[in-house]
Design a protein around this motif. Structure first.
Motif, mmCIF file in Angstrom:
data_model
loop_
_atom_site.group_PDB
_atom_site.id
_atom_site.type_symbol
_atom_site.label_atom_id
_atom_site.label_comp_id
_atom_site.label_asym_id
_atom_site.label_seq_id
_atom_site.Cartn_x
_atom_site.Cartn_y
_atom_site.Cartn_z
ATOM 1 N N ALA A 195 29.703 40.491 -38.266
ATOM 2 C CA ALA A 195 29.729 39.773 -37.163
ATOM 3 C C ALA A 195 28.523 38.934 -37.240
ATOM 4 O O ALA A 195 27.473 39.178 -37.535
ATOM 5 N N ALA A 196 28.545 37.727 -36.319
ATOM 6 C CA ALA A 196 27.040 37.008 -36.366
ATOM 7 C C ALA A 196 26.810 37.713 -35.704
ATOM 8 O O ALA A 196 26.101 38.450 -34.598
ATOM 9 N N SER A 197 24.354 38.315 -36.021
ATOM 10 C CA SER A 197 24.087 39.148 -34.837
ATOM 11 C C SER A 197 23.623 39.027 -34.118
ATOM 12 O O SER A 197 23.203 40.103 -33.068
ATOM 13 N N HIS A 198 24.147 37.744 -33.185
ATOM 14 C CA HIS A 198 23.997 37.474 -32.022
ATOM 15 C C HIS A 198 25.030 38.726 -31.174
ATOM 16 O O HIS A 198 25.258 38.948 -29.899
ATOM 17 N N VAL A 199 25.761 39.085 -31.611
ATOM 18 C CA VAL A 199 27.284 39.279 -31.016
ATOM 19 C C VAL A 199 26.981 40.670 -30.821
ATOM 20 O O VAL A 199 26.202 41.453 -31.770
ATOM 21 N N ARG A 200 27.094 41.421 -29.216
ATOM 22 C CA ARG A 200 26.671 42.307 -28.902
ATOM 23 C C ARG A 200 27.045 43.371 -29.774
ATOM 24 O O ARG A 200 26.312 44.623 -29.813
ATOM 25 N N SER A 201 28.747 43.504 -29.932
ATOM 26 C CA SER A 201 28.758 44.605 -30.720
ATOM 27 C C SER A 201 30.607 44.488 -31.023
ATOM 28 O O SER A 201 30.717 43.223 -30.532
ATOM 29 N N VAL A 202 30.834 45.582 -32.223
ATOM 30 C CA VAL A 202 31.900 45.530 -32.444
ATOM 31 C C VAL A 202 32.861 46.552 -32.983
ATOM 32 O O VAL A 202 31.906 47.810 -33.065
ATOM 33 N N ALA A 203 33.966 47.080 -31.723
ATOM 34 C CA ALA A 203 34.822 48.511 -32.407
ATOM 35 C C ALA A 203 35.955 47.834 -32.621
ATOM 36 O O ALA A 203 36.756 47.147 -32.154
ATOM 37 N N ILE A 204 35.999 48.860 -33.129
ATOM 38 C CA ILE A 204 37.811 48.268 -34.161
ATOM 39 C C ILE A 204 38.445 50.203 -33.650
ATOM 40 O O ILE A 204 37.688 51.270 -33.618
ATOM 41 N N GLY A 205 39.604 50.012 -32.932
ATOM 42 C CA GLY A 205 40.507 50.980 -33.039
ATOM 43 C C GLY A 205 41.928 51.274 -33.929
ATOM 44 O O GLY A 205 42.286 50.115 -33.802
ATOM 45 N N TRP A 206 42.426 52.592 -33.925
ATOM 46 C CA TRP A 206 43.546 52.472 -35.333
ATOM 47 C C TRP A 206 44.301 53.899 -34.361
ATOM 48 O O TRP A 206 44.022 54.964 -34.590
ATOM 49 N N GLY A 207 45.264 53.288 -34.879
ATOM 50 C CA GLY A 207 46.421 55.005 -34.531
ATOM 51 C C GLY A 207 47.059 55.210 -35.937
ATOM 52 O O GLY A 207 46.952 54.866 -37.492
ATOM 53 N N ARG A 208 46.146 56.794 -36.417
ATOM 54 C CA ARG A 208 46.238 57.491 -37.575
ATOM 55 C C ARG A 208 47.416 57.336 -37.541
ATOM 56 O O ARG A 208 47.924 57.952 -38.895
ATOM 57 N N GLN A 209 48.924 56.955 -37.150
ATOM 58 C CA GLN A 209 50.201 56.424 -37.727
ATOM 59 C C GLN A 209 50.863 54.922 -37.414
ATOM 60 O O GLN A 209 51.671 54.806 -37.361
ATOM 61 N N ASP A 210 49.624 54.135 -37.241
ATOM 62 C CA ASP A 210 50.340 53.099 -38.097
ATOM 63 C C ASP A 210 50.945 52.951 -39.385
ATOM 64 O O ASP A 210 50.839 53.439 -40.424
ATOM 65 N N LYS A 211 52.363 52.305 -39.212
ATOM 66 C CA LYS A 211 52.690 52.443 -40.228
ATOM 67 C C LYS A 211 53.649 50.943 -40.648
ATOM 68 O O LYS A 211 54.148 50.379 -41.499
ATOM 69 N N LEU A 212 52.665 50.523 -39.985
ATOM 70 C CA LEU A 212 52.122 48.953 -40.631
ATOM 71 C C LEU A 212 51.192 48.769 -41.067
ATOM 72 O O LEU A 212 51.205 48.042 -42.321
ATOM 73 N N CYS A 213 49.881 48.596 -40.966
ATOM 74 C CA CYS A 213 48.938 48.789 -41.315
ATOM 75 C C CYS A 213 47.635 49.955 -41.733
ATOM 76 O O CYS A 213 47.774 50.400 -40.379
ATOM 77 N N PHE A 214 48.534 50.553 -42.791
ATOM 78 C CA PHE A 214 48.102 51.689 -42.567
ATOM 79 C C PHE A 214 47.020 52.150 -42.157
ATOM 80 O O PHE A 214 45.184 51.407 -42.742
ATOM 81 N N PRO A 215 46.050 53.801 -41.869
ATOM 82 C CA PRO A 215 45.087 54.145 -41.701
ATOM 83 C C PRO A 215 43.619 53.524 -42.309
ATOM 84 O O PRO A 215 42.673 52.934 -42.093
ATOM 85 N N GLY A 216 44.119 53.403 -44.320
ATOM 86 C CA GLY A 216 43.143 53.282 -45.398
ATOM 87 C C GLY A 216 42.981 52.141 -44.717
ATOM 88 O O GLY A 216 41.098 51.575 -44.985
ATOM 89 N N GLN A 217 43.425 50.866 -43.591
ATOM 90 C CA GLN A 217 42.523 49.481 -43.503
ATOM 91 C C GLN A 217 41.458 49.926 -42.882
ATOM 92 O O GLN A 217 41.476 48.519 -42.634
ATOM 93 N N ALA A 218 41.786 50.640 -42.214
ATOM 94 C CA ALA A 218 40.974 50.776 -40.690
ATOM 95 C C ALA A 218 39.307 50.899 -41.359
ATOM 96 O O ALA A 218 38.636 50.605 -40.328
#
Length: 273
Positions: A195-218
């Motif tokens: 993220a650009a330096s002035h972006v305050r924060s980045v947060a990522i949420g992920w479902g442990r049972q995601d069957k489309l974008c597998f959890p390892g991608q988190a």
């Protein structure tokens, strides 16, 4: 210009849905979130009544459409939450420095190798089935059947109401150039940060049972955006806003309050819920 829904009062919070969705995809979290923020819930290009220009069936064009919307409305610094495709758009906006903070829920774009082919085949299979059924597609939302039809996206389809699932299926069927967007998403390079330096924060949420974008991608997503928070949702598939709406609202509000949180509180947010 993109169509949108507006709910609540106070500081703005922009919400971006996923591929084949619409502003209504956020229906399970809007009632609580609007108590805290003025929600600007967009329909991405080609979705929910937003027009799709001839050259807009690409990820870059989707991002440009959101950027143009924010510029036209004079929104220069804003908190943004995205789900799936919307989550990747949010991260790209953070990389470009166009947002104040970014929250991405199971964002696409972090697949490697065979995972690209898997996502392509899965999404193409879904749209072909939904459109082939025509006016009979509502059958996919019926109890019992939806436990199979949307199992790849939801860990607990039976907990979703039939009208809500019907609405999501209808939105998917109506999405413009769905196939062209899928081809672009699964052929372009993986999402990069930071993220650009002035972006305050980045947060990522992920479902442990995601069957489309597998959890390892988190882990790849968090690595691409150093310093980002990664929060796991248990008993949750690709859409935390479907499977864990209350916990998703809690996560979003915690992230928006990051500047006032202590280091200990920030560390606690890394734990699964």
């Amino acid at each position: 210009m993109l169509t949108f829904e507006e709910n609540g009062h106070g500081e703005p919070l922009v919400l971006l849905h996923g591929l084949g969705g619409s502003a209504r995809s956020w229906d399970l979290v809007v009632p609580e979130l609007q108590k805290h923020r003025r929600l600007i819930v967009l329909n991405l290009p080609g979705h929910g009544g937003s027009p799709l220009t001839p050259d807009a069936a690409t990820f870059d064009a989707m991002v440009a459409g959101v950027e143009a919307f924010l510029e036209t409305r004079g929104i220069t610094s804003v908190d943004v939450v995205g789900s799936s495709l919307g989550g990747r758009i949010v991260l790209e906006l953070a990389r470009r420095g166009r947002v104040r903070s970014a929250i991405a829920l199971d964002p696409g774009g972090f697949w490697h190798g065979w995972e690209r082919h898997y996502v392509f085949a899965s999404l193409m299979g879904t749209i072909k089935l939904v459109r082939a059924l025509g006016n009979q597609r509502k059958i996919l939302a019926k109890p019992g059947i939806r436990s199979v039809s949307i199992r790849q996206l939801s860990h607990k389809p039976s907990a979703l109401s039939q009208p809500f699932v019907e609405q999501e299926i209808k939105s998917c069927a109506a999405a413009s150039d769905f196939e062209a967007i899928v081809r672009d998403l699964t052929s372009i390079t993986a999402q990069v940060g930071p993220a650009a330096s002035h972006v305050r924060s980045v947060a990522i949420g992920w479902g442990r049972q995601d069957k489309l974008c597998f959890p390892g991608q988190a882990i790849r997503a968090q690595t691409a955006f150093p310093g980002s928070i990664l929060r796991w949702f248990d008993a949750c598939g690709h859409f935390p806003i479907w499977d864990q709406p209350s916990l998703t609202v809690q996560f979003i509000l915690q992230c928006l309050d990051l500047e006032r949180n202590s280091d200990e509180q920030r560390a606690s947010m890394q734990q699964g819920i």
